[in-house]
Design a protein around this motif. Structure first.
Motif, PDB file in Angstrom:
ATOM      1  N   ASP A 149      -3.896 -37.929  47.407  1.00  0.00           N
ATOM      2  CA  ASP A 149      -5.396 -38.663  46.921  1.00  0.00           C
ATOM      3  C   ASP A 149      -6.096 -37.925  46.828  1.00  0.00           C
ATOM      4  O   ASP A 149      -7.144 -38.090  45.897  1.00  0.00           O
ATOM      5  CB  ASP A 149      -5.867 -39.834  47.569  1.00  0.00           C
ATOM      6  CG  ASP A 149      -6.013 -39.293  49.190  1.00  0.00           C
ATOM      7  OD1 ASP A 149      -5.341 -38.496  49.856  1.00  0.00           O
ATOM      8  OD2 ASP A 149      -7.120 -40.119  49.440  1.00  0.00           O
ATOM      9  N   ARG A 150      -6.569 -36.597  47.596  1.00  0.00           N
ATOM     10  CA  ARG A 150      -7.401 -35.962  46.774  1.00  0.00           C
ATOM     11  C   ARG A 150      -6.870 -34.724  46.408  1.00  0.00           C
ATOM     12  O   ARG A 150      -7.486 -33.966  45.800  1.00  0.00           O
ATOM     13  CB  ARG A 150      -8.562 -35.246  48.281  1.00  0.00           C
ATOM     14  CG  ARG A 150      -8.648 -36.739  49.179  1.00  0.00           C
ATOM     15  CD  ARG A 150      -9.626 -35.664  50.475  1.00  0.00           C
ATOM     16  NE  ARG A 150     -10.524 -35.541  50.970  1.00  0.00           N
ATOM     17  CZ  ARG A 150     -11.264 -34.991  51.574  1.00  0.00           C
ATOM     18  NH1 ARG A 150     -10.383 -34.861  53.052  1.00  0.00           N
ATOM     19  NH2 ARG A 150     -12.298 -34.405  51.615  1.00  0.00           N
ATOM     20  N   PRO A 153      -6.126 -35.247  41.815  1.00  0.00           N
ATOM     21  CA  PRO A 153      -7.190 -35.246  41.136  1.00  0.00           C
ATOM     22  C   PRO A 153      -8.334 -33.768  41.246  1.00  0.00           C
ATOM     23  O   PRO A 153      -8.153 -33.509  39.613  1.00  0.00           O
ATOM     24  CB  PRO A 153      -8.588 -36.346  41.666  1.00  0.00           C
ATOM     25  CG  PRO A 153      -7.937 -36.913  42.521  1.00  0.00           C
ATOM     26  CD  PRO A 153      -6.536 -36.195  43.441  1.00  0.00           C
ATOM     27  N   GLU A 156      -5.628 -32.152  38.540  1.00  0.00           N
ATOM     28  CA  GLU A 156      -5.763 -32.569  37.476  1.00  0.00           C
ATOM     29  C   GLU A 156      -7.165 -31.832  37.330  1.00  0.00           C
ATOM     30  O   GLU A 156      -7.545 -31.646  35.203  1.00  0.00           O
ATOM     31  CB  GLU A 156      -5.514 -34.256  37.242  1.00  0.00           C
ATOM     32  CG  GLU A 156      -6.354 -34.546  35.492  1.00  0.00           C
ATOM     33  CD  GLU A 156      -6.341 -35.863  35.488  1.00  0.00           C
ATOM     34  OE1 GLU A 156      -6.567 -36.618  34.143  1.00  0.00           O
ATOM     35  OE2 GLU A 156      -5.858 -36.615  36.510  1.00  0.00           O
ATOM     36  N   ALA A 157      -8.184 -31.881  37.235  1.00  0.00           N
ATOM     37  CA  ALA A 157      -9.765 -31.191  36.707  1.00  0.00           C
ATOM     38  C   ALA A 157      -9.105 -30.322  36.464  1.00  0.00           C
ATOM     39  O   ALA A 157     -10.111 -29.410  35.526  1.00  0.00           O
ATOM     40  CB  ALA A 157     -10.983 -31.037  37.954  1.00  0.00           C
ATOM     41  N   ILE A 179       0.993 -40.502  42.200  1.00  0.00           N
ATOM     42  CA  ILE A 179      -0.119 -39.981  41.985  1.00  0.00           C
ATOM     43  C   ILE A 179       0.385 -38.578  40.525  1.00  0.00           C
ATOM     44  O   ILE A 179      -0.373 -38.953  39.974  1.00  0.00           O
ATOM     45  CB  ILE A 179      -0.635 -39.879  42.940  1.00  0.00           C
ATOM     46  CG1 ILE A 179      -1.170 -40.786  43.268  1.00  0.00           C
ATOM     47  CG2 ILE A 179      -2.370 -39.532  42.288  1.00  0.00           C
ATOM     48  CD1 ILE A 179      -1.555 -41.015  44.326  1.00  0.00           C
ATOM     49  N   THR A 183      -0.612 -38.281  36.869  1.00  0.00           N
ATOM     50  CA  THR A 183      -0.833 -37.531  36.158  1.00  0.00           C
ATOM     51  C   THR A 183      -0.328 -36.801  34.848  1.00  0.00           C
ATOM     52  O   THR A 183      -1.340 -36.171  34.087  1.00  0.00           O
ATOM     53  CB  THR A 183      -1.151 -36.201  37.449  1.00  0.00           C
ATOM     54  OG1 THR A 183      -2.275 -36.914  38.154  1.00  0.00           O
ATOM     55  CG2 THR A 183      -2.215 -35.523  37.124  1.00  0.00           C
ATOM     56  N   ARG A 186      -0.223 -38.177  31.999  1.00  0.00           N
ATOM     57  CA  ARG A 186      -1.874 -38.068  31.003  1.00  0.00           C
ATOM     58  C   ARG A 186      -2.037 -36.491  30.692  1.00  0.00           C
ATOM     59  O   ARG A 186      -1.844 -37.092  29.713  1.00  0.00           O
ATOM     60  CB  ARG A 186      -2.574 -38.213  32.408  1.00  0.00           C
ATOM     61  CG  ARG A 186      -2.958 -39.873  32.709  1.00  0.00           C
ATOM     62  CD  ARG A 186      -4.487 -40.123  32.796  1.00  0.00           C
ATOM     63  NE  ARG A 186      -4.810 -39.641  34.860  1.00  0.00           N
ATOM     64  CZ  ARG A 186      -3.944 -39.822  35.014  1.00  0.00           C
ATOM     65  NH1 ARG A 186      -3.276 -41.225  35.377  1.00  0.00           N
ATOM     66  NH2 ARG A 186      -4.808 -38.432  36.765  1.00  0.00           N
TER      67      ARG A 186
END
Length: 213
Positions: A149-150, A153, A156-157, A179, A183, A186
Motif C-alpha cells: 500500500d506504500r 504508489p 507509480e509516481a 494493487i 497500477t 493504469r
C-alpha cells in the motif's frame, strides 16, 4: 539442483541438534566464507529461521565485496527479516563505503529490514535520486510486497517521472498484488507510448492464474 536437494536431505536428517550447531557456526565462526556457505545451506533446507539476523549482519559487514550480494539474498530469505534497530546503522555505514558493490548491496538489503518502514522508505527515496544506486533501490522496492500500500504508489509516481525501472519493479509485485496489477493497467493506458509499452509487457508476464485472483 540434485546437489542442493541432497544437501537439504542431509541437513534435515541431522535433526534439531545438528541444525542448532550449524546456526551457531554462522553466529560464531570467524571464517566469513564458511558463515556464508552454512547460512545458504540452512536456507536451502527451509531452516532459514534458525539463522540469526544479527549474525548475518555481522557477516555482511565483514565479508568481501564478492560475497555481499550473496549475503543480501540470505537476509531476504530470513522469514522475519532483520530488525531495523540493528540493520539501519549497518546499512547507513555501508552506503558511505567507497566500494560500489558494497553500496549497491546495502541498498538491496533494505528490503529485508523490518520494524521501521518509514525509515526504510526514506532511505530508498534518497537512493532513488542517486543514478548509481537507483536500479538497486527499485529492485529492493520490488521485493517489498508486505507493504504494497506504500510501495506501489511510490513506484507509480516514479514511473510517471519516466523512470521505467519502476515499471519493472511493479512486475514481481503484480504476481500477488491486486494493487500493483491495477497500477500496471493504469500505466498501460498512459498517453506516453514508451511507458504504455513497458507496462503492457509487465502485465503479459503476470501468470494468468494470478491475474484471476
Amino acid at each position: 539442483m540434485e546437489e542442493e536437494q541432497a544437501a537439504r536431505g542431509v541437513l534435515l536428517a541431522s535433526g534439531e541438534e545438528g541444525l542448532a550447531l550449524l546456526a551457531e557456526t554462522v553466529r560464531t565462526t570467524e571464517d566469513v566464507d564458511l558463515a556464508v556457505r552454512t547460512a545458504r545451506a540452512l536456507t536451502q533446507a527451509d531452516a532459514g529461521d534458525r539463522v540469526s539476523g544479527a549474525a548475518l549482519l555481522h557477516v555482511f559487514q565483514t565479508c568481501d565485496r564478492n560475497a555481499v550480494h550473496h549475503v543480501v539474498g540470505l537476509l531476504d530469505a530470513l522469514p522475519a527479516g532483520v530488525e531495523a534497530g540493528a540493520a539501519l546503522p549497518v546499512v547507513r555505514a555501508e552506503l558511505e563505503d567507497p566500494d560500489g558493490d558494497r553500496r549497491w548491496a546495502a541498498v538491496e538489503a533494505l528490503s529485508a529490514v523490518r520494524g521501521d518502514d518509514e525509515a526504510v522508505l526514506g532511505l530508498l527515496r534518497e537512493t532513488l535520486e542517486d543514478p548509481t544506486l537507483r536500479a538497486y533501490a527499485f529492485d529492493a522496492l520490488g521485493r517489498m510486497g508486505r507493504i504494497e500500500d506504500r510501495v506501489v504508489p511510490l513506484l507509480e509516481a516514479q514511473a510517471r517521472r519516466g523512470r521505467l525501472e519502476a515499471v519493472n519493479a511493479l512486475g514481481p509485485l503484480a504476481v500477488a498484488s491486486r494493487i500493483a496489477r491495477a497500477t500496471l493497467h493504469r500505466l498501460a493506458a498512459s498517453d506516453d507510448e514508451v511507458l504504455r509499452d513497458f507496462a503492457t509487457r509487465r502485465l503479459v508476464e503476470v501468470p494468468a492464474a494470478d491475474v484471476a485472483r
